[in-house]
Design a protein around this motif. Structure first.
Motif, PDB file in Angstrom:
ATOM      1  N   LYS A   1      32.142  51.133  43.189  1.00  0.00           N
ATOM      2  CA  LYS A   1      31.500  52.038  44.145  1.00  0.00           C
ATOM      3  C   LYS A   1      31.325  51.368  45.502  1.00  0.00           C
ATOM      4  O   LYS A   1      31.571  51.972  46.554  1.00  0.00           O
ATOM      5  N   ARG A   2      30.871  50.122  45.484  1.00  0.00           N
ATOM      6  CA  ARG A   2      30.692  49.409  46.749  1.00  0.00           C
ATOM      7  C   ARG A   2      32.021  49.240  47.476  1.00  0.00           C
ATOM      8  O   ARG A   2      32.100  49.362  48.705  1.00  0.00           O
TER       9      ARG A   2
ATOM     10  N   SER B   1      35.546  50.468  51.937  1.00  0.00           N
ATOM     11  CA  SER B   1      36.937  50.697  52.361  1.00  0.00           C
ATOM     12  C   SER B   1      37.175  52.111  52.879  1.00  0.00           C
ATOM     13  O   SER B   1      38.185  52.366  53.554  1.00  0.00           O
ATOM     14  N   GLN B   2      36.276  53.029  52.529  1.00  0.00           N
ATOM     15  CA  GLN B   2      36.470  54.436  52.883  1.00  0.00           C
ATOM     16  C   GLN B   2      37.754  54.988  52.264  1.00  0.00           C
ATOM     17  O   GLN B   2      38.426  55.834  52.845  1.00  0.00           O
TER      18      GLN B   2
ATOM     19  N   ARG C   1      40.381  42.317  50.145  1.00  0.00           N
ATOM     20  CA  ARG C   1      39.074  42.432  50.785  1.00  0.00           C
ATOM     21  C   ARG C   1      38.005  43.059  49.900  1.00  0.00           C
ATOM     22  O   ARG C   1      36.822  42.731  50.027  1.00  0.00           O
ATOM     23  N   TYR C   2      38.398  43.965  49.003  1.00  0.00           N
ATOM     24  CA  TYR C   2      37.381  44.809  48.369  1.00  0.00           C
ATOM     25  C   TYR C   2      37.141  44.511  46.880  1.00  0.00           C
ATOM     26  O   TYR C   2      36.015  44.664  46.416  1.00  0.00           O
ATOM     27  N   LEU C   3      38.177  44.150  46.184  1.00  0.00           N
ATOM     28  CA  LEU C   3      38.035  43.905  44.746  1.00  0.00           C
ATOM     29  C   LEU C   3      38.526  42.501  44.410  1.00  0.00           C
ATOM     30  O   LEU C   3      39.468  41.999  45.032  1.00  0.00           O
ATOM     31  N   PRO C   4      37.928  41.860  43.402  1.00  0.00           N
ATOM     32  CA  PRO C   4      38.427  40.543  42.983  1.00  0.00           C
ATOM     33  C   PRO C   4      39.814  40.670  42.347  1.00  0.00           C
ATOM     34  O   PRO C   4      40.212  41.743  41.887  1.00  0.00           O
TER      35      PRO C   4
END
Length: 574
Positions: free
Chosen positions: A306-307, A312-313, A325-328
């Motif tokens: 969710k974050r 990232s929109q 950038r957003y997920l490992p």
């Protein structure tokens, strides 16, 4: 005229000469009859030596000891103890006693030493409270593999997969992008053996999993998630302490209806865990309305996904995971890995896999009481204790839980009646042997654990308490350690049976003091919530909230689920 005979040769020839003389004289020749040689009789055999009674006694004693070793290897402690006792009793009850001469004395002392060593070994291996063995979860090793994103999959791989997808039905979207194709190639290459073993093992469980998912209206392709998570191993345990074929974390398991405590962990029960997985996957899909995002959140957690979507929109997994950038990396690789495994699993021959199905053992169920040693079940069933453990991986210890209740135990087909007969005929002291401690003034969990030399966490959890729980004077606590004399020692077996009978009778009569743990309380974060505000609402301190939810900072996101009260015994004194 008669001529006298002469004797020109030695006496050895006189018979011949005389015969000639007789012939010459006209007398009738005497007939010589040959005599058979005199038979030479062999010497009479010596009278058999009488067997040495001491040697025969020691040999019989050794035979009982060897049988005891074999029973101990199978986990049959009562039979092992009986054989060991018999090996010593033969010597002790002989007319001259166990120490009549040097040979017998040496044999007896050596036998006592060997039995003592085996007893300590049995205790080290498992005293009834030692946790059963686990296996490393495959997900840890798989997600540690680098796939080198710059490597372009072979054109032949893409063509084969696309042709397969045209003819094979799938109920979740499967793109043929490079990230999926790389894992198809990896599974055909250095991970071929892993995938082959996992698919073979999965044939035992897939029919049940697919039937459960079909009943819940879930895509059947999701039934292959355990192939990557655990290689379909019920005893799999990850470095993060996720357990079972579905690799549930404990908190998620409790939220979805599974029990997980010191004695029992239903994450390792394939059927119950599958029902919980179906419930959880439906929840994730309702949350994200996309199966790829739901699968990503199964790995990384819904809060993290969710974050990532918020930052990232974006609302597409492939766009979200195209950057670091957003997920490992583990979550970015998880979804294409699952999809590649699904592609091959649905049509293994197409990709050069020869799968040998494994057959699920046929079992029967027996209802067991609390505090029943599984080694007694193995003994009654006539199978090694390892087999009982493999059939019942949800039991973390070698005993059923001690709190009041009935517990279902799977046993090999054809053995249930023998186990029931064993249960019916066994005295309470033969079900298990446990120790108790009565709390005295000023004692704490930590002080009692130190005094009795047991792990304080084990002491607390064995009694459904926390390490910092306050305990009242007079409370009786189970000590998570079986007395060594209860296993193989011979000296006081009669006294032991009487003591054990009284002790376990108390267990069965008083386990109502150990109630069913209350489930965890979960709070869903709302707009404007802070940890301080949630602390005031729930009564939990900020430090407790951060500890229970493994939070490093204080940042919250709307929709996050926080544990505000972990599972605990309803009547435990805090």
């Amino acid at each position: 005229m008669l001529r006298p005979c002469s004797f020109p040769i030695a006496l050895l020839c006189c018979t011949t000469v005389l015969a000639g003389c007789a012939t010459g004289s006209g007398a009738k020749a005497a007939k010589v009859i040959p005599q058979p040689p005199t038979a030479v009789l062999p010497p009479a055999p010596a009278a058999p030596a009488l067997p040495d009674p001491a040697v025969a006694l020691m040999a019989e004693s050794d035979q009982h000891f060897t049988t005891g070793q074999q029973e101990l290897t199978l986990g049959h402690l009562e039979r092992a103890r009986s054989e060991f006792n018999r090996s010593l009793d033969l010597l002790l009850e002989s007319p001259d006693g166990a120490r009549a001469d040097a040979r017998r004395r040496e044999h007896f002392d050596r036998l006592v030493d060997r039995i003592s060593v085996l007893e300590q070994g049995a205790l080290a291996k498992g005293d009834g409270f030692t946790e059963t063995r686990t296996e490393p979860a495959s997900i840890d090793a798989l997600l540690a593999i680098e796939t080198f994103d710059t490597a372009k999959p072979a054109l032949a791989t893409a063509e084969r997969v696309e042709a397969d997808l045209e003819t094979t039905t799938h109920d979740i979207p499967i793109p043929t992008n490079d990230r999926v194709l790389r894992y198809v190639e990896l599974f055909q290459g250095r991970l071929r053996e892993f995938l082959t073993d996992g698919l073979s093992r999965g044939t035992q469980y897939l029919p049940m999993i697919q039937e459960t998912f079909r009943a819940e209206g879930l895509p059947l392709d999701l039934a292959y998630i355990p192939l990557i998570e655990s290689a379909f191993k019920p005893s799999a345990l990850s470095r993060a302490q996720a357990r079972g074929v579905w690799q549930f974390m404990r908190g998620t398991a409790l939220e979805n209806g599974l029990k997980a405590d010191w004695y029992l962990d239903e994450r390792a029960d394939v059927e119950k865990a599958t029902q919980a997985a179906a419930k959880y996957l439906k929840t994730l899909h309702r949350m994200f309305e996309d199966w790829h995002l739901a699968m990503a959140s199964y790995n990384g957690g819904p809060g993290r996904v969710k974050r990532a979507l918020t930052r990232s929109q974006k609302n597409d997994f492939w766009q979200l995971s195209a950057t670091t950038r957003y997920l490992p990396r583990e979550t970015r690789d998880y979804v294409p890995m699952i999809l590649a495994a699904v592609i091959i699993a649905k049509n293994p021959a197409q990709y050069g896999f020869d799968i040998a199905p494994m057959v699920l053992p046929v079992t029967e169920s027996v209802t067991a009481p609390p505090a029943l040693d599984l080694r007694r079940v193995a003994e009654w069933a006539g199978v090694p204790v390892d087999e009982i453990q493999k059939l019942n991986p949800e039991f973390r210890r070698w005993t059923t839980p001690v709190k009041t209740g009935a517990y279902s135990i799977r046993v090999p087909q054809g053995t249930a009646d023998r186990v029931r007969e064993g249960l019916a005929s066994a005295a309470p002291g033969q079900l298990n042997a446990m120790q108790w401690h009565t709390v005295k003034q000023g004692e704490t969990i930590a002080a009692i654990a130190k005094k009795l030399r047991v792990n304080r966490t084990d002491l607390a959890e064995a009694n459904y308490l926390k390490v910092n729980s306050r305990i009242k004077v007079g409370t009786r606590l189970i000590i998570p350690r079986m007395p060594s004399s209860a296993l193989l020692a011979r000296a006081s077996s009669a006294d032991l049976e009487n003591a054990a009978a009284a002790t376990v009778a108390e267990i069965l009569a008083e386990t109502t003091a150990l109630p069913e743990p209350a489930p965890a309380r979960i709070y869903r974060v709302r707009a404007g919530d802070t940890l301080s505000a949630i602390s005031r609402k729930t009564g939990a301190s900020v430090a407790q909230l951060k500890s229970w939810n493994k939070m490093r900072g204080t940042r919250l996101n709307v929709g996050d689920r926080l544990i505000v009260q972990p599972p605990t015994a309803k009547n435990a004194n805090q």
